[in-house]
Design an enzyme around this catalytic site. Sequence first.
Site, PDB file in Angstrom:
ATOM      1  N   CYS A 157      -7.425  21.117  -0.202  1.00  0.00           N
ATOM      2  CA  CYS A 157      -7.567  19.723  -0.629  1.00  0.00           C
ATOM      3  C   CYS A 157      -8.599  19.541  -1.754  1.00  0.00           C
ATOM      4  O   CYS A 157      -9.766  19.880  -1.597  1.00  0.00           O
ATOM      5  CB  CYS A 157      -7.991  18.888   0.580  1.00  0.00           C
ATOM      6  N   TRP A 212      -3.712  18.037  10.224  1.00  0.00           N
ATOM      7  CA  TRP A 212      -4.649  19.155  10.071  1.00  0.00           C
ATOM      8  C   TRP A 212      -5.073  19.691  11.427  1.00  0.00           C
ATOM      9  O   TRP A 212      -5.404  18.919  12.330  1.00  0.00           O
ATOM     10  CB  TRP A 212      -5.906  18.717   9.304  1.00  0.00           C
ATOM     11  N   ARG A 250      -3.878   7.536   8.234  1.00  0.00           N
ATOM     12  CA  ARG A 250      -3.709   8.974   8.146  1.00  0.00           C
ATOM     13  C   ARG A 250      -5.049   9.648   8.430  1.00  0.00           C
ATOM     14  O   ARG A 250      -6.093   9.115   8.073  1.00  0.00           O
ATOM     15  CB  ARG A 250      -3.199   9.351   6.761  1.00  0.00           C
ATOM     16  N   THR A 279      -7.246  12.055   7.303  1.00  0.00           N
ATOM     17  CA  THR A 279      -7.437  12.858   6.097  1.00  0.00           C
ATOM     18  C   THR A 279      -8.766  13.605   6.099  1.00  0.00           C
ATOM     19  O   THR A 279      -9.715  13.222   6.795  1.00  0.00           O
ATOM     20  CB  THR A 279      -7.395  11.948   4.843  1.00  0.00           C
ATOM     21  N   GLU A 337     -14.435   9.215   2.583  1.00  0.00           N
ATOM     22  CA  GLU A 337     -14.039   9.043   1.177  1.00  0.00           C
ATOM     23  C   GLU A 337     -14.867  10.018   0.331  1.00  0.00           C
ATOM     24  O   GLU A 337     -16.093   9.890   0.225  1.00  0.00           O
ATOM     25  CB  GLU A 337     -14.285   7.587   0.756  1.00  0.00           C
ATOM     26  N   SER A 338     -14.165  10.971  -0.266  1.00  0.00           N
ATOM     27  CA  SER A 338     -14.880  12.042  -0.972  1.00  0.00           C
ATOM     28  C   SER A 338     -15.786  11.524  -2.101  1.00  0.00           C
ATOM     29  O   SER A 338     -16.859  12.075  -2.344  1.00  0.00           O
ATOM     30  CB  SER A 338     -13.883  13.054  -1.523  1.00  0.00           C
ATOM     31  N   TYR A 370      -0.313  14.235  -8.066  1.00  0.00           N
ATOM     32  CA  TYR A 370       0.316  13.812  -6.804  1.00  0.00           C
ATOM     33  C   TYR A 370       1.387  12.763  -7.081  1.00  0.00           C
ATOM     34  O   TYR A 370       2.445  12.758  -6.454  1.00  0.00           O
ATOM     35  CB  TYR A 370      -0.732  13.234  -5.831  1.00  0.00           C
TER      36      TYR A 370
HETATM   37  N1  LIG Z   1      -9.510   9.082  -0.456  1.00  0.00           N
HETATM   38  C1  LIG Z   1      -9.580  10.302   0.197  1.00  0.00           C
HETATM   39  C2  LIG Z   1      -8.261  11.058   0.072  1.00  0.00           C
HETATM   40  C3  LIG Z   1      -8.260  12.287   0.912  1.00  0.00           C
HETATM   41  C4  LIG Z   1      -6.860  12.863   1.080  1.00  0.00           C
HETATM   42  O1  LIG Z   1      -5.848  12.277   0.643  1.00  0.00           O
HETATM   43  N2  LIG Z   1      -6.794  14.043   1.731  1.00  0.00           N
HETATM   44  C5  LIG Z   1      -5.509  14.673   2.003  1.00  0.00           C
HETATM   45  C6  LIG Z   1      -5.542  16.151   1.689  1.00  0.00           C
HETATM   46  S1  LIG Z   1      -5.658  16.519  -0.016  1.00  0.00           S
HETATM   47  C7  LIG Z   1      -5.195  14.612   3.481  1.00  0.00           C
HETATM   48  O2  LIG Z   1      -6.050  14.872   4.310  1.00  0.00           O
HETATM   49  N3  LIG Z   1      -3.944  14.318   3.806  1.00  0.00           N
HETATM   50  C8  LIG Z   1      -3.445  14.320   5.173  1.00  0.00           C
HETATM   51  C9  LIG Z   1      -2.474  13.211   5.383  1.00  0.00           C
HETATM   52  O3  LIG Z   1      -2.257  12.421   4.470  1.00  0.00           O
HETATM   53  O4  LIG Z   1      -1.927  13.132   6.473  1.00  0.00           O
HETATM   54  C10 LIG Z   1     -10.742  11.076  -0.400  1.00  0.00           C
HETATM   55  O5  LIG Z   1     -10.820  11.268  -1.623  1.00  0.00           O
HETATM   56  O6  LIG Z   1     -11.601  11.461   0.364  1.00  0.00           O
END
Ligand SMILES: N[C@@H](CCC(=O)N[C@@H](CS)C(=O)NCC(=O)O)C(=O)O
Length: 313
Positions: free
Chosen positions: A57, A90, A123, A125, A141-142, A188
């Site tokens: 990620c 995950w 989600r 994430t 939030e990253s 994306y």
């Molecule tokens: N806004 C979030 C986005 C994080 C994100 O989209 N992570 C993805 C992986 S690249 C994720 O965990 N996706 C799992 C899902 O959507 O179920 C950030 O920047 O922290």
Amino acid sequence: MLVNGKWSAEWHPVQATDKQGGFVRQTSRFRDRISSDGSTEFAAEPDRYHLYVALICPWASRTLITRKLKGLESLISVSVVEPLLSEQGWRFGDYPGADRDSVNGAEYLHELYTRADADFTGRATVPVLWDKKTGTIVNNESADIVRMLNSGFGGLADNRINLYPECLREEIDALNAQIYPRLNNGVYRAGFATTQISYQQACNEVFEQMDELETRLQDGRTFLLGERITEADIRLFVTLIRFDAAYFGLFKCNLRRVRDYPLLNRYLKSMLSVSGVRETVNIDHIKQGYYSIKALNPNGIVPAGPDLSDYGF
Ligand SMILES: N[C@@H](CCC(=O)N[C@@H](CS)C(=O)NCC(=O)O)C(=O)O
């Protein structure tokens, strides 16, 4: 995804779409801050916080790189999830380079979300910044996490590097406002587009942005803003390092590779030589992870290439 705290089988790797069939990313829910001056409930302390990441990620990788550059490795522990998204999102486990969850003993990342909020809808994430003391998510939030690792730990951090210095903020913000929608998220948007028009639009923006960045580097600067590394570099790097290996093929961003841009390619190599950056990159996780997205690659076949040996991988 989770719906009112329950895992829903309606899980789908493509998030929401807009009217034109374009990909829309969900907004992050946990937005608290760590501070060293008592201004928030989450105080900067050693061994209090834990970072959950996926090495596939790019957003999670931003936070991992920042943790390294700010010398926070011994203060903030880390768990890496497996690169392949499971039926429940995950997962922690024994895949090489992944970890078990040593803090909460969770099997799936979504368990941490329901521990933090029993009714969570959304989600699950990465990244997740976890507070071991109160047993909750501080922030997922990253962009926020990068900022708080940069300045929220006061004297506990190595402050020789400041990724968001006052004097460069305006320029960094302006670059982020271009690079995030057009490139970081642009790939994306191209990859998950469900109509030709939304794919084409996203793909054009990706390469316009890459072309602009190539021009920016023409004066011989090492980093995007000159000779000091900033947050903008971290945000660009995480996309460039995944580009030829995943986005070019899987996301159909295939007009040019990073290695076809002489200056961006040199820049990518410079970033890899910054102490701490290379260790956050795992090409196997990146390829396995992206190519396991069933909606885009139903048979899960991972391509043999590209050859990245000249980058040391
Ligand atoms: N806004 C979030 C986005 C994080 C994100 O989209 N992570 C993805 C992986 S690249 C994720 O965990 N996706 C799992 C899902 O959507 O179920 C950030 O920047 O922290």
